[in-house]
Design a protein around this motif. Structure first.
Motif, PDB file in Angstrom:
ATOM      1  N   VAL A 127       9.486   5.729  -2.507  1.00  0.00           N
ATOM      2  CA  VAL A 127       8.051   5.492  -2.348  1.00  0.00           C
ATOM      3  C   VAL A 127       7.658   4.196  -3.039  1.00  0.00           C
ATOM      4  CG1 VAL A 127       7.347   7.904  -2.064  1.00  0.00           C
ATOM      5  CG2 VAL A 127       7.600   6.956  -4.358  1.00  0.00           C
ATOM      6  N   HIS A 129       4.021   1.667  -4.170  1.00  0.00           N
ATOM      7  CA  HIS A 129       2.574   1.630  -4.296  1.00  0.00           C
ATOM      8  C   HIS A 129       1.980   0.985  -3.054  1.00  0.00           C
ATOM      9  CE1 HIS A 129      -1.380   0.187  -5.889  1.00  0.00           C
ATOM     10  NE2 HIS A 129      -1.358   1.403  -6.422  1.00  0.00           N
ATOM     11  N   SER A 130       0.808   1.456  -2.663  1.00  0.00           N
ATOM     12  CA  SER A 130       0.202   0.998  -1.409  1.00  0.00           C
ATOM     13  C   SER A 130      -0.086  -0.500  -1.387  1.00  0.00           C
ATOM     14  CB  SER A 130      -1.090   1.778  -1.136  1.00  0.00           C
ATOM     15  OG  SER A 130      -1.981   1.665  -2.238  1.00  0.00           O
ATOM     16  N   GLN A 135       6.381  -2.397   4.361  1.00  0.00           N
ATOM     17  CA  GLN A 135       6.084  -1.266   5.234  1.00  0.00           C
ATOM     18  C   GLN A 135       7.336  -0.485   5.620  1.00  0.00           C
ATOM     19  OE1 GLN A 135       2.861  -0.505   5.936  1.00  0.00           O
ATOM     20  NE2 GLN A 135       2.299  -2.268   4.661  1.00  0.00           N
ATOM     21  N   SER A 136       8.497  -0.965   5.192  1.00  0.00           N
ATOM     22  CA  SER A 136       9.764  -0.327   5.533  1.00  0.00           C
ATOM     23  C   SER A 136      10.777  -0.629   4.440  1.00  0.00           C
ATOM     24  CB  SER A 136      10.290  -0.861   6.869  1.00  0.00           C
ATOM     25  OG  SER A 136      10.611  -2.240   6.751  1.00  0.00           O
ATOM     26  N   ILE A 211       1.631  11.194  -1.436  1.00  0.00           N
ATOM     27  CA  ILE A 211       1.899  10.657  -0.099  1.00  0.00           C
ATOM     28  C   ILE A 211       0.827  11.158   0.873  1.00  0.00           C
ATOM     29  CG2 ILE A 211       3.524  10.670   1.844  1.00  0.00           C
ATOM     30  CD1 ILE A 211       5.785  10.996  -0.237  1.00  0.00           C
ATOM     31  N   HIS A 214      -2.365   9.384   0.604  1.00  0.00           N
ATOM     32  CA  HIS A 214      -2.241   7.952   0.893  1.00  0.00           C
ATOM     33  C   HIS A 214      -2.401   7.094  -0.355  1.00  0.00           C
ATOM     34  CE1 HIS A 214      -2.267   8.962   5.152  1.00  0.00           C
ATOM     35  NE2 HIS A 214      -3.386   9.655   4.971  1.00  0.00           N
ATOM     36  N   ARG A 215      -1.990   7.667  -1.500  1.00  0.00           N
ATOM     37  CA  ARG A 215      -2.016   6.899  -2.751  1.00  0.00           C
ATOM     38  C   ARG A 215      -0.723   6.086  -2.909  1.00  0.00           C
ATOM     39  NH1 ARG A 215      -5.520   9.235  -6.401  1.00  0.00           N
ATOM     40  NH2 ARG A 215      -5.328   7.250  -7.530  1.00  0.00           N
ATOM     41  N   ILE A 216       0.364   6.580  -2.309  1.00  0.00           N
ATOM     42  CA  ILE A 216       1.636   5.858  -2.289  1.00  0.00           C
ATOM     43  C   ILE A 216       2.221   5.963  -0.888  1.00  0.00           C
ATOM     44  CG2 ILE A 216       2.186   6.132  -4.747  1.00  0.00           C
ATOM     45  CD1 ILE A 216       3.903   8.520  -4.071  1.00  0.00           C
ATOM     46  N   ARG A 217       3.154   5.072  -0.572  1.00  0.00           N
ATOM     47  CA  ARG A 217       3.719   5.010   0.778  1.00  0.00           C
ATOM     48  C   ARG A 217       5.183   5.437   0.758  1.00  0.00           C
ATOM     49  NH1 ARG A 217       3.439  -0.295   1.489  1.00  0.00           N
ATOM     50  NH2 ARG A 217       1.196  -0.114   1.889  1.00  0.00           N
ATOM     51  N   LEU A 219       8.789   5.385   2.290  1.00  0.00           N
ATOM     52  CA  LEU A 219       9.568   4.512   3.159  1.00  0.00           C
ATOM     53  C   LEU A 219      10.819   5.187   3.714  1.00  0.00           C
ATOM     54  CD1 LEU A 219       9.433   1.083   1.276  1.00  0.00           C
ATOM     55  CD2 LEU A 219       7.817   2.038   2.936  1.00  0.00           C
ATOM     56  N   VAL A 233       9.109   9.842   8.674  1.00  0.00           N
ATOM     57  CA  VAL A 233       9.761   9.017   7.653  1.00  0.00           C
ATOM     58  C   VAL A 233      11.271   9.060   7.886  1.00  0.00           C
ATOM     59  CG1 VAL A 233      10.170   8.711   5.181  1.00  0.00           C
ATOM     60  CG2 VAL A 233       7.917   9.432   6.004  1.00  0.00           C
TER      61      VAL A 233
END
Length: 320
Positions: A127, A129-130, A135-136, A211, A214-217, A219, A233
């Protein structure tokens, strides 16, 4: 006369061990959980202990002995009498990772334990931070290549699963990230959400609420196949990190020398407990996939894990 006496003694031993196992257990069994009450390991251990209590006809009492990445509880279990009345809910950390980082611990994960059964596995998830412009996984690798050592990752401490998981990632991808060790996973999550660190590879249960919010992304997940709660994912391997599969696993062990008949009895009862809907529900609620095994399968699995993490620790030159 000496030959006859030896034969009588041998016959007595062969008769006594199964007889002792047939009467087992005759008193409460202690299950040492080397992590705090209320955590994932503790919750799973208590669910299994309750079912074992019903099946064995004696209480199976959970005892939390925490500290030093689980090694304090593991050492206590390794020194207990090998009579089936002390068992350990062991895991990745204290059995196949921390002993390689801290050579001063006073137990050997292979020499001092007899594996009984796997209990389950928990995925990890990469993961960020936003605010991080990745993005990957491929985007993260490119960013890390452009800015070597500029991306901070958090872990629950040197030698913890969440530390070695990132070290493994760095070895495969040849990128350089900066390690920020914390005292536990909650602090890692808090600072990642706040943006004080940019990435981590925590357990899925620890990261999932953030997740979802939407606080962290997320990958990538670290399992062989995608996980149902994050169907979009990819796995690390799908994301291009070939050979990267890591899970947090747990299983039950006993001190070396515990009679085979008792090991077989406990193995059978654990396998039965893991088929009970209530037990599976508790494990799955903590992100785990219930999974039993034979003692032999579990022993082979531990050796494979030790070899893998020994390579990572040596190549990354990690030590306390």
């Amino acid at each position: 006369m000496s030959v006859l006496r030896a034969a009588c003694i041998a016959s007595l031993i062969l008769w006594t061990v199964p007889a002792a196992a047939q009467g087992y257990p005759e008193k409460p069994v202690r299950m040492i959980v080397p992590f705090p009450a209320g955590g994932g390991s503790d919750t799973a251990g208590r669910a299994i202990a309750q079912r074992l209590s019903e099946r064995l006809g004696q209480p199976v009492v959970v005892e939390n002995r925490v500290g030093a990445a689980g090694s304090i509880g593991a050492e206590l279990a390794s020194r207990a009498p090998a009579d089936g009345y002390t068992i350990l809910l062991g895991s990745t950390s204290e059995l196949t990772q921390y002993p390689l980082v801290n050579r001063k611990i006073r137990y050997d994960p292979v020499r001092d334990f007899v594996p009984i059964s796997m209990v389950g596995t928990i995925p990890l998830v990469l993961v960020v931070h936003s605010s991080l412009p990745a993005q990957s996984v491929a985007g993260l690798i490119r960013l890390a290549q452009e800015r070597p050592g500029a991306i901070d990752f958090g872990s629950a401490g040197v030698g913890a699963t969440t530390h070695l998981a990132v070290e493994h990632f760095m070895l495969i991808t040849k990128v350089k990230l900066r390690h920020v060790p914390y005292k536990g996973s909650p602090q890692v999550s808090a600072d990642l959400v706040a943006g004080h660190i940019q990435m981590a590879i925590p357990t899925l249960p620890a990261a999932f609420p953030f997740i979802q919010a939407h606080r962290i992304r997320a990958l990538a997940v670290t399992t062989e196949a995608r996980v149902p709660v994050l169907p979009d994912v990819p796995t690390m391997q799908e994301a291009g990190v070939k050979g990267y599969v890591n899970v947090l696993w747990a299983g039950v062990l006993a001190p070396k020398g515990t009679p085979d008949a008792i090991v077989k009895r406990l193995n059978s009862e654990i396998a039965s407990a893991l088929q009970v809907a209530d037990v599976r529900k508790v494990l799955e609620a903590n992100g785990a996939t219930p999974q039993s095994s034979t003692p032999e399968e579990f022993a082979r699995f531990i050796r494979v894990e030790l070899d893998k993490w020994d390579t990572v620790v040596k190549m990354a030159r990690i030590s306390l």
